[in-house]
Design an enzyme around this catalytic site. Structure first.
Site, short mmCIF file in Angstrom:
data_model
loop_
_atom_site.label_atom_id
_atom_site.label_comp_id
_atom_site.label_asym_id
_atom_site.label_seq_id
_atom_site.Cartn_x
_atom_site.Cartn_y
_atom_site.Cartn_z
N GLU A 75 20.84 1.55 -15.53
CA GLU A 75 20.08 0.56 -14.75
C GLU A 75 19.03 -0.15 -15.61
O GLU A 75 18.90 -1.37 -15.55
CB GLU A 75 19.40 1.23 -13.55
CG GLU A 75 20.38 1.78 -12.53
CD GLU A 75 20.87 3.19 -12.81
OE1 GLU A 75 21.57 3.75 -11.96
OE2 GLU A 75 20.54 3.74 -13.90
N HIS A 124 18.94 4.53 -19.57
CA HIS A 124 19.81 4.70 -18.41
C HIS A 124 20.52 3.37 -18.15
O HIS A 124 20.03 2.30 -18.53
CB HIS A 124 18.99 5.08 -17.19
CG HIS A 124 18.38 6.44 -17.26
ND1 HIS A 124 17.86 7.07 -16.15
CD2 HIS A 124 18.18 7.30 -18.29
CE1 HIS A 124 17.38 8.24 -16.50
NE2 HIS A 124 17.56 8.40 -17.80
#
Length: 168
Positions: free
Chosen positions: A108, A106
């Protein structure tokens, strides 16, 4: 030339702690040095991060949305994130779940990995993460373990506060 390591045994037929540590260092040292060199090279080989003209929350969030556009253009999920320390972007990433075939890639978590690699530290306690959307529980947990100070997300720059370790 190979170092000489004493192989004397204790009365129990085992090496003493010192002998074991010295013997292990002879075997492990070349591999540890190679790993450190690769890590240092990986951080040095990374693209430099272009800093925004003004160190504002809006500019950092704009960069997170640039990462989101980059993810979509590459055929990945449309998410982006940046990690900021003392008014400078130290890590950035688009989502790479589809491109890398990695369900944990992801935006992040990738931005946290980038920041940790560039800074040479896993403790990002003086950093703020800007994300194009609210981080999922996995990404918030990654921010928690990296000790990210605050989460900011979305076009309205919502304050997500200090990351928490939540149940998924």
């Amino acid at each position: 030339m190979r170092p000489v390591v004493s192989r004397e045994k204790t009365s129990f037929g085992r090496w003493t702690r010192r002998q074991w540590l010295v013997g292990s260092a002879v075997l492990v040292a070349p591999f540890s040095a190679a790993r450190l060199t690769r890590s240092a090279m990986a951080a040095g080989d990374a693209e430099p991060i272009l800093q925004p003209a003004a160190a504002t929350s809006e500019a950092f969030m704009e960069r997170a949305f640039d990462m989101k556009r980059r993810a979509a253009e590459s055929g990945d999920q449309a998410y982006g994130a940046v990690v900021v320390k003392e008014g400078r972007i130290v890590g950035e990433a688009p989502s790479r779940v589809v491109v890398h075939g990695d369900p944990t890639a992801h935006a992040e978590t990738e931005a946290i990995r980038d920041a940790a690699r560039r800074l040479g530290a896993r403790d990002l306690s003086d950093c703020v993460m800007y994300s194009s959307s609210r981080p999922c529980p996995m990404c918030e947990a990654a921010a928690y373990w990296a000790r990210i100070a605050r989460l900011q997300y979305g076009a309205g720059i919502a304050d997500g506060g200090k990351p928490r370790l939540r149940a998924c």
